[in-house]
Design a protein around this motif. Structure first.
Motif, PDB file in Angstrom:
ATOM      1  N   ASP A 140      -7.204   3.571  -2.041  1.00  0.00           N
ATOM      2  CA  ASP A 140      -8.352   4.025  -2.828  1.00  0.00           C
ATOM      3  C   ASP A 140      -8.592   3.122  -4.037  1.00  0.00           C
ATOM      4  O   ASP A 140      -9.744   2.864  -4.407  1.00  0.00           O
ATOM      5  N   SER A 141      -7.520   2.635  -4.662  1.00  0.00           N
ATOM      6  CA  SER A 141      -7.694   1.778  -5.843  1.00  0.00           C
ATOM      7  C   SER A 141      -8.367   0.459  -5.486  1.00  0.00           C
ATOM      8  O   SER A 141      -9.073  -0.127  -6.317  1.00  0.00           O
TER       9      SER A 141
ATOM     10  N   ALA B 243       0.853  -1.188   0.000  1.00  0.00           N
ATOM     11  CA  ALA B 243       0.000   0.000   0.000  1.00  0.00           C
ATOM     12  C   ALA B 243       0.891   1.240   0.000  1.00  0.00           C
ATOM     13  O   ALA B 243       1.723   1.431   0.882  1.00  0.00           O
ATOM     14  N   THR B 244       0.707   2.097  -0.991  1.00  0.00           N
ATOM     15  CA  THR B 244       1.543   3.285  -1.101  1.00  0.00           C
ATOM     16  C   THR B 244       0.747   4.418  -1.734  1.00  0.00           C
ATOM     17  O   THR B 244      -0.491   4.354  -1.794  1.00  0.00           O
ATOM     18  N   VAL B 245       1.426   5.456  -2.202  1.00  0.00           N
ATOM     19  CA  VAL B 245       0.744   6.682  -2.604  1.00  0.00           C
ATOM     20  C   VAL B 245       0.290   6.669  -4.057  1.00  0.00           C
ATOM     21  O   VAL B 245      -0.530   7.487  -4.469  1.00  0.00           O
ATOM     22  N   GLU B 246       0.801   5.745  -4.875  1.00  0.00           N
ATOM     23  CA  GLU B 246       0.355   5.648  -6.262  1.00  0.00           C
ATOM     24  C   GLU B 246       0.525   4.224  -6.756  1.00  0.00           C
ATOM     25  O   GLU B 246       1.323   3.439  -6.209  1.00  0.00           O
TER      26      GLU B 246
ATOM     27  N   GLY C 269      -2.488   7.675   0.043  1.00  0.00           N
ATOM     28  CA  GLY C 269      -3.163   6.977  -1.056  1.00  0.00           C
ATOM     29  C   GLY C 269      -4.573   6.548  -0.695  1.00  0.00           C
ATOM     30  O   GLY C 269      -5.158   5.706  -1.383  1.00  0.00           O
TER      31      GLY C 269
ATOM     32  N   THR D  24      -2.786   1.763  -4.259  1.00  0.00           N
ATOM     33  CA  THR D  24      -3.320   2.706  -3.286  1.00  0.00           C
ATOM     34  C   THR D  24      -4.532   2.047  -2.628  1.00  0.00           C
ATOM     35  O   THR D  24      -5.219   1.216  -3.240  1.00  0.00           O
TER      36      THR D  24
END
Length: 253
Positions: free
Chosen positions: A167-168, A122-125, A193, A165
């Protein structure tokens, strides 16, 4: 010297262990290559704060995401507590640990929430990221973009893994009611993210926060109108904080 020898002997070892009876008592597959405490048989001794958080936050029918799932103590406790009407997503970038999670998921008894493993960081993009396997124990694995823990003891190897992310992940399954994050210093990347998740879905969050991220994480939660508490303190004695703590509980106002 003796500890280092035991750590090397632990590499690749897989053991059967049982969750505490009050958390379902199911068998899960673990490795002392993650943490030497896993040589022991009492999983409550491995991370009591983590299991206490699961017992406090997860309710029947809950959707739970375990970010940085490791061997799945939180994830499989949550699967029992959520029950068959709930769901659990275990997010783990280490291929070896992800394989153990899948093996444990396949062996769960009836009545548990189904558990899906997402082998990613899990990261920012979204995109490939460098992930470092810790020299001493896989519980200290971390993204190359952050310093990680002093417990890592150096880097065993570096892998390219999928980065997602939070969100994804909303596009491929239900949003969580409960979110646990333990990503060895990359908690700000994971939370950055998750802007849609924090603003629209608003789960309760149990997050391990390193000292260097404590102020920034506290400010981020405040910006999304979350109240921050020290989860290591009994619920009846908690007061809101402005700076995150090692075991942070974030609750939407």
């Amino acid at each position: 010297m003796i500890r280092r020898l035991i750590e090397r002997m632990s590499r690749g070892r897989v053991l059967r262990r049982r969750l505490p009876t009050e958390l379902g008592g199911a068998t899960i597959f673990v490795t002392p290559d993650a943490a030497l405490k896993l040589w022991g048989h009492d999983l409550r001794r491995v991370d009591p704060a983590l299991l206490d958080a699961a017992a406090e936050l997860v309710f029947p029918g809950a959707c739970v995401w375990d970010v940085g799932a490791n061997v799945g103590l939180f994830a499989f406790a949550a699967a029992f507590l959520a029950g068959e009407k709930g769901s659990v997503r275990a997010i783990e970038p280490d291929p070896f640990l992800a394989s153990l999670l899948r093996r444990s998921a396949a062996s769960q008894p009836a009545g548990r929430a189904p558990l899906e493993v997402t082998e990613a960081a899990a990261t920012v993009e979204v995109g490939a990221v460098e992930f470092q396997i810790a020299e001493r124990g896989r519980a200290a694995n971390h993204l190359a973009a952050v310093d990680g823990s002093s417990q890592a003891g150096g880097v065993r190897t570096v892998r390219q893994v999928a980065g997602v992310t939070l969100d994804s992940l909303l596009d491929i399954g239900p949003a969580p009611d409960v979110l646990k994050i333990d990503v060895e210093g990359a908690e700000m990347l994971a939370l950055r993210g998750a802007t849609r998740l924090l603003s629209e879905n608003r789960p309760q969050i149990f997050c391990e926060v390193t000292a260097e991220n404590a102020t920034d994480v506290g400010a981020l939660f405040e910006s999304f109108d979350y109240a921050v508490f020290d989860a290591s303190i009994a619920a009846s004695r908690r007061s809101p904080l402005t700076v995150a703590t090692w075991n942070t509980l974030a609750v939407p106002r």
